[in-house]
Design a protein around this motif. Structure first.
Motif, PDB file in Angstrom:
ATOM      1  N   ARG A  41       0.832  -1.205   0.000  1.00  0.00           N
ATOM      2  CA  ARG A  41       0.000   0.000   0.000  1.00  0.00           C
ATOM      3  C   ARG A  41       0.869   1.258   0.000  1.00  0.00           C
ATOM      4  O   ARG A  41       0.591   2.218  -0.718  1.00  0.00           O
ATOM      5  CB  ARG A  41      -0.912  -0.006   1.221  1.00  0.00           C
ATOM      6  N   GLU A  42       1.928   1.268   0.790  1.00  0.00           N
ATOM      7  CA  GLU A  42       2.803   2.430   0.868  1.00  0.00           C
ATOM      8  C   GLU A  42       3.488   2.700  -0.472  1.00  0.00           C
ATOM      9  O   GLU A  42       3.576   3.849  -0.922  1.00  0.00           O
ATOM     10  CB  GLU A  42       3.850   2.210   1.962  1.00  0.00           C
ATOM     11  N   VAL A  43       3.958   1.641  -1.125  1.00  0.00           N
ATOM     12  CA  VAL A  43       4.602   1.801  -2.429  1.00  0.00           C
ATOM     13  C   VAL A  43       3.596   2.246  -3.477  1.00  0.00           C
ATOM     14  O   VAL A  43       3.879   3.084  -4.340  1.00  0.00           O
ATOM     15  CB  VAL A  43       5.289   0.479  -2.846  1.00  0.00           C
ATOM     16  N   PHE A  44       2.396   1.698  -3.386  1.00  0.00           N
ATOM     17  CA  PHE A  44       1.354   2.016  -4.362  1.00  0.00           C
ATOM     18  C   PHE A  44       0.940   3.485  -4.281  1.00  0.00           C
ATOM     19  O   PHE A  44       0.721   4.143  -5.305  1.00  0.00           O
ATOM     20  CB  PHE A  44       0.139   1.116  -4.126  1.00  0.00           C
ATOM     21  N   LEU A 101      -7.514  -2.747  -2.725  1.00  0.00           N
ATOM     22  CA  LEU A 101      -8.332  -3.059  -1.562  1.00  0.00           C
ATOM     23  C   LEU A 101      -7.414  -3.535  -0.449  1.00  0.00           C
ATOM     24  O   LEU A 101      -6.760  -4.574  -0.574  1.00  0.00           O
ATOM     25  CB  LEU A 101      -9.365  -4.139  -1.912  1.00  0.00           C
ATOM     26  N   VAL A 102      -7.358  -2.760   0.648  1.00  0.00           N
ATOM     27  CA  VAL A 102      -6.426  -3.046   1.737  1.00  0.00           C
ATOM     28  C   VAL A 102      -7.175  -3.033   3.069  1.00  0.00           C
ATOM     29  O   VAL A 102      -8.252  -2.441   3.182  1.00  0.00           O
ATOM     30  CB  VAL A 102      -5.277  -2.011   1.781  1.00  0.00           C
ATOM     31  N   PRO A 103      -6.605  -3.684   4.098  1.00  0.00           N
ATOM     32  CA  PRO A 103      -7.228  -3.618   5.435  1.00  0.00           C
ATOM     33  C   PRO A 103      -7.190  -2.194   5.971  1.00  0.00           C
ATOM     34  O   PRO A 103      -6.223  -1.467   5.773  1.00  0.00           O
ATOM     35  CB  PRO A 103      -6.359  -4.566   6.280  1.00  0.00           C
ATOM     36  N   PRO A 123      -9.834  -7.748   9.682  1.00  0.00           N
ATOM     37  CA  PRO A 123     -10.045  -6.296   9.555  1.00  0.00           C
ATOM     38  C   PRO A 123     -11.021  -5.954   8.429  1.00  0.00           C
ATOM     39  O   PRO A 123     -11.203  -6.710   7.479  1.00  0.00           O
ATOM     40  CB  PRO A 123      -8.639  -5.778   9.233  1.00  0.00           C
ATOM     41  N   LYS A 124     -11.612  -4.801   8.581  1.00  0.00           N
ATOM     42  CA  LYS A 124     -12.492  -4.280   7.544  1.00  0.00           C
ATOM     43  C   LYS A 124     -11.660  -3.778   6.373  1.00  0.00           C
ATOM     44  O   LYS A 124     -10.643  -3.121   6.565  1.00  0.00           O
ATOM     45  CB  LYS A 124     -13.352  -3.161   8.116  1.00  0.00           C
ATOM     46  N   MET A 125     -12.093  -4.089   5.169  1.00  0.00           N
ATOM     47  CA  MET A 125     -11.356  -3.710   3.976  1.00  0.00           C
ATOM     48  C   MET A 125     -11.837  -2.342   3.482  1.00  0.00           C
ATOM     49  O   MET A 125     -13.018  -2.019   3.562  1.00  0.00           O
ATOM     50  CB  MET A 125     -11.533  -4.755   2.873  1.00  0.00           C
ATOM     51  N   GLU A 126     -10.903  -1.566   2.976  1.00  0.00           N
ATOM     52  CA  GLU A 126     -11.228  -0.269   2.410  1.00  0.00           C
ATOM     53  C   GLU A 126     -10.455  -0.064   1.111  1.00  0.00           C
ATOM     54  O   GLU A 126      -9.413  -0.682   0.886  1.00  0.00           O
ATOM     55  CB  GLU A 126     -10.894   0.853   3.390  1.00  0.00           C
TER      56      GLU A 126
END
Length: 244
Positions: free
Chosen positions: A50-53, A82-84, A95-98
């Motif tokens: 996610r950080e790289v994206f 789509l990440v936690p 965890p809920k995905m967002e």
């Protein structure tokens, strides 16, 4: 004096044009043109991906690999994963995905595309540029046709309706060209760099909205052209009859 048939055609054509404009505008502004689904996803390194994206440098191969692993979606102006969801107080086991999205900047839209040999792929580059320019041209043509229609109403003239129909015809072709360019670009990309085994790709609802706008614009164009042509013939016959 305008016949009721022509007035009805103008009203229906205007409604169809409005629906097509709304559909195309929503399609351009959303990111669900193409989506990837990875049933066996590994979320252990989701934070790093996610950080790289989000904050990493723009690189097509990098963000595509992240989209493969994190059920990403691709649009004309957006790329999403789509990440936690991030929790400050605790970490849930489930965890809920967002959805996390990053927009394509204007320089990125015009940046060249490369194939597997790191050579410039001119065909895919121009397809990518056309797929985001054509819908803007289509919306501009519809807006211009609306201005022409308003001027025609103010001048109480039926002649500009022919121009309105031609503008809608061109707008419909641009909408169809957008979908064709996007599908052709995705197909070429998958030929050069196919998704990993287990990753499934499918068309999203945003693309279908853009596809629906094409027949709506064509039907509106047909109604405007028919009304203009039929009214002109009727007016010519009435003038000839009065002269005779």
């Amino acid at each position: 004096m305008v016949d009721n048939r022509y007035a009805t055609a103008l009203v229906i054509g205007s409604v169809l044009s409005l629906l097509a404009t709304v559909y195309l505008s929503v399609a351009v502004g959303t990111q669900h043109w193409y989506q990837y689904n990875c049933p066996k996803r590994d979320s252990s390194n989701a934070s790093e991906l996610r950080e790289v994206f989000i904050n990493g440098d723009y690189d097509e191969s990098t963000y595509r690999n992240t989209m493969f692993q994190l059920n990403g979606t691709l649009g004309l102006w957006w790329r999403c994963i789509l990440v936690p969801s991030q929790s400050l107080w605790f970490r849930d086991r489930d965890p809920k995905m967002e959805t996390q999205c990053v927009s394509f900047t204007l320089p990125q839209q015009f940046s060249p595309k490369y194939n597997r040999d790191s050579d410039k792929d001119l065909l895919r580059t121009y397809l990518w540029r056309c797929q985001f320019l054509l819908p803007l041209v289509s919306l501009a043509l519809v807006f211009l046709s609306g201005l022409v229609g308003v001027c025609a109403c103010l001048c109480r003239s039926f002649t500009p309706t022919l121009g309105v129909g031609i503008l809608h015809l061109l707008a419909g072709l641009c909408s169809l060209g957008t979908v064709c360019c996007f599908l052709a670009g995705v197909d070429l990309l998958h030929q050069y760099s196919p998704p990993p085994e287990g990753v499934e790709g499918s068309l999203g609802w945003s693309l279908y909205l853009a596809l629906i706008s094409f027949p709506l614009q064509m039907m509106a164009a047909a109604l405007f052209l028919w009304a203009a042509r039929s009214h002109r013939k009727n007016y010519t016959r009435m003038t000839a009859y009065r002269v005779a």
